[in-house]
Design a protein around this motif. Sequence first.
Motif, mmCIF file in Angstrom:
data_model
loop_
_atom_site.group_PDB
_atom_site.id
_atom_site.type_symbol
_atom_site.label_atom_id
_atom_site.label_comp_id
_atom_site.label_asym_id
_atom_site.label_seq_id
_atom_site.Cartn_x
_atom_site.Cartn_y
_atom_site.Cartn_z
ATOM 1 N N ALA A 5 12.785 26.518 67.284
ATOM 2 C CA ALA A 5 12.727 25.568 68.255
ATOM 3 C C ALA A 5 13.913 25.829 69.373
ATOM 4 C CB ALA A 5 12.706 24.206 67.432
ATOM 5 N N GLU A 6 13.573 25.171 70.350
ATOM 6 C CA GLU A 6 14.751 25.393 71.440
ATOM 7 C C GLU A 6 14.727 23.881 72.190
ATOM 8 O OE1 GLU A 6 12.864 28.188 73.961
ATOM 9 O OE2 GLU A 6 13.091 29.892 72.737
ATOM 10 N N PRO A 7 15.693 24.006 73.114
ATOM 11 C CA PRO A 7 15.696 22.706 73.728
ATOM 12 C C PRO A 7 14.518 22.341 74.697
ATOM 13 C CG PRO A 7 17.645 23.937 74.017
ATOM 14 C CD PRO A 7 16.847 24.616 73.478
ATOM 15 N N PRO A 16 9.806 24.527 72.651
ATOM 16 C CA PRO A 16 9.522 25.538 71.563
ATOM 17 C C PRO A 16 8.063 26.170 71.308
ATOM 18 C CG PRO A 16 9.817 23.321 70.629
ATOM 19 C CD PRO A 16 10.098 23.088 72.162
ATOM 20 N N VAL A 49 14.556 24.912 62.444
ATOM 21 C CA VAL A 49 16.124 25.105 62.911
ATOM 22 C C VAL A 49 16.724 24.831 61.339
ATOM 23 C CG1 VAL A 49 17.972 23.932 64.154
ATOM 24 C CG2 VAL A 49 15.734 24.246 65.082
ATOM 25 N N PHE A 54 21.627 23.402 63.811
ATOM 26 C CA PHE A 54 21.351 22.104 64.422
ATOM 27 C C PHE A 54 22.686 21.358 64.828
ATOM 28 C CE2 PHE A 54 20.936 17.322 64.007
ATOM 29 C CZ PHE A 54 20.102 17.275 65.027
ATOM 30 N N GLU A 57 24.627 23.414 67.778
ATOM 31 C CA GLU A 57 23.998 23.586 68.901
ATOM 32 C C GLU A 57 23.273 22.196 69.657
ATOM 33 O OE1 GLU A 57 21.212 26.541 68.872
ATOM 34 O OE2 GLU A 57 22.549 27.823 67.419
ATOM 35 N N PHE A 58 22.845 21.212 68.849
ATOM 36 C CA PHE A 58 22.223 20.214 69.156
ATOM 37 C C PHE A 58 22.853 18.733 68.988
ATOM 38 C CE2 PHE A 58 19.212 23.501 68.557
ATOM 39 C CZ PHE A 58 18.622 23.832 69.683
ATOM 40 N N LEU A 64 16.293 18.240 71.448
ATOM 41 C CA LEU A 64 15.549 19.202 70.561
ATOM 42 C C LEU A 64 14.049 18.867 70.392
ATOM 43 C CD1 LEU A 64 15.367 21.858 69.156
ATOM 44 C CD2 LEU A 64 16.113 20.601 66.986
#
Length: 464
Positions: A5-7, A16, A49, A54, A57-58, A64
């Motif tokens: 998954a990505e932003p 994502p 993720v 997580f 980065e988030f 997310l």
Amino acid sequence: MPKAAEPPGRGSDQGPGPCKRAKAAAGGPACPLNFASPSLLFGSLIAPVEPEAFFREFWEKQPLVLRRDDPAVAAYYQALFRLSDLKSLCGRGLLYGRDVNVCRCVKGKKKVFNKDGRVHFLQLRKDLDQRRATIQFHQPQRFKDELWRIQEKLECYFGSLVGSNVYITPAGSQGLPPHYDDVEVFILQLEGQKHWRLYHPTVPLAREYSVEAEERIGRPAHEFTLKPGDVLYFPRGTVHQADVPPGLAHSTHVTISTYQNSSWGDCLLDTVSGLVFDAVKEDVALRAGIPRQLLLQVEGTAAARRRLGGLLRTLADRLEGTGALLAGGMKKDFVTHRLPPYHVGDGADLSTPGGRVPRLDSTVRLQFKDYSVLTVGPDQNQSDETQETMVYIYHSLKNRRELHMMGNEETESHGLRFPLSHMDALKQIWGHSTICVKDLKLTTDEEKENLVLSLWTECLIQVV
């Protein structure tokens, strides 16, 4: 392998790739969540993720989106709360304001359609179908067992209260104006689809809720639509709004939130008072009087500010050089207001001790460690002049699920208190998988037996 998954990206449905989950063995779909431990539950909630990634980065940084293009996952999420559940729930004495809000965003403002007194299902359906209003159901974990099961495990994982609200919105409507919250938010899409717009924070990691005007927030930084089984995370302070496009079925999502008033600032506010309470007994500099007429001055003097700064640095050195327990007030508040452990039945095993009674030659093991805290504080049964520092153990085994996150409802703390001389023995019990009672660091055998008997009575230890 599904793509990590990505932003969320700009444009509807960008972000994502789909997050596939393995099917169960023949006989039924897999539950997408792993309840074997708090960490495994959270890991399964944000899969694929990894938790380490997580939080790096988030968490507290950026949103997310996790796509779950899997009918089995969607079916599990849909069962957490459905529009049809409201019919039976309305028979349990729900009240407007306390349990349910009915609202709609009209020209950038929240319009509330609450009635007085009890909530009736037919009126909710009328508000949903005719007024195009959103039904906001407060703290559904009080009634829905699977949400209780999820949220109490997340409270163990985060060490912070975890609340939830369900939002049911009809097609062509929006429930709330653009706003930001003071909590970390996880959105689980349950029924239908919902179109989201997220904006850059105007107040990063905000400490309070606030509505924002459209002209102030600019264009969305992220825009996408969630479908059943999808999960969205965004940090506190993230400005957001969500609507259901025309021509679709109603949308149901649950907002799971945590980390309200759980910042370093909150911890510092809680810790400093206890630190000063202890230090003032030992440091004569802290007991010296302030200058005459200091309280009558508008701004104080540079000398007074330097003196306070020096005392604060002394306290900081004391804090770093001691093994003192921190944030006792936050610990008590958390355990007093959190959910009890999930259980099936009447929960008698949480309130009635079982197994053998511990004796001096027994070996004991701490149980329900994730549901108890150990802290120190002044003896609340003594006057200010004679207060001594005591050890307190608070637990949530007897907490009332129906009061969880209900604000002004009466709550009661449950636990034990011991003299400070018992601290080392309690740390032994908390720090070892098992320990023999006779090895506890207490002066007499009677003290050792009384300690473990008290803990056993509260269902906090068992004989192995």
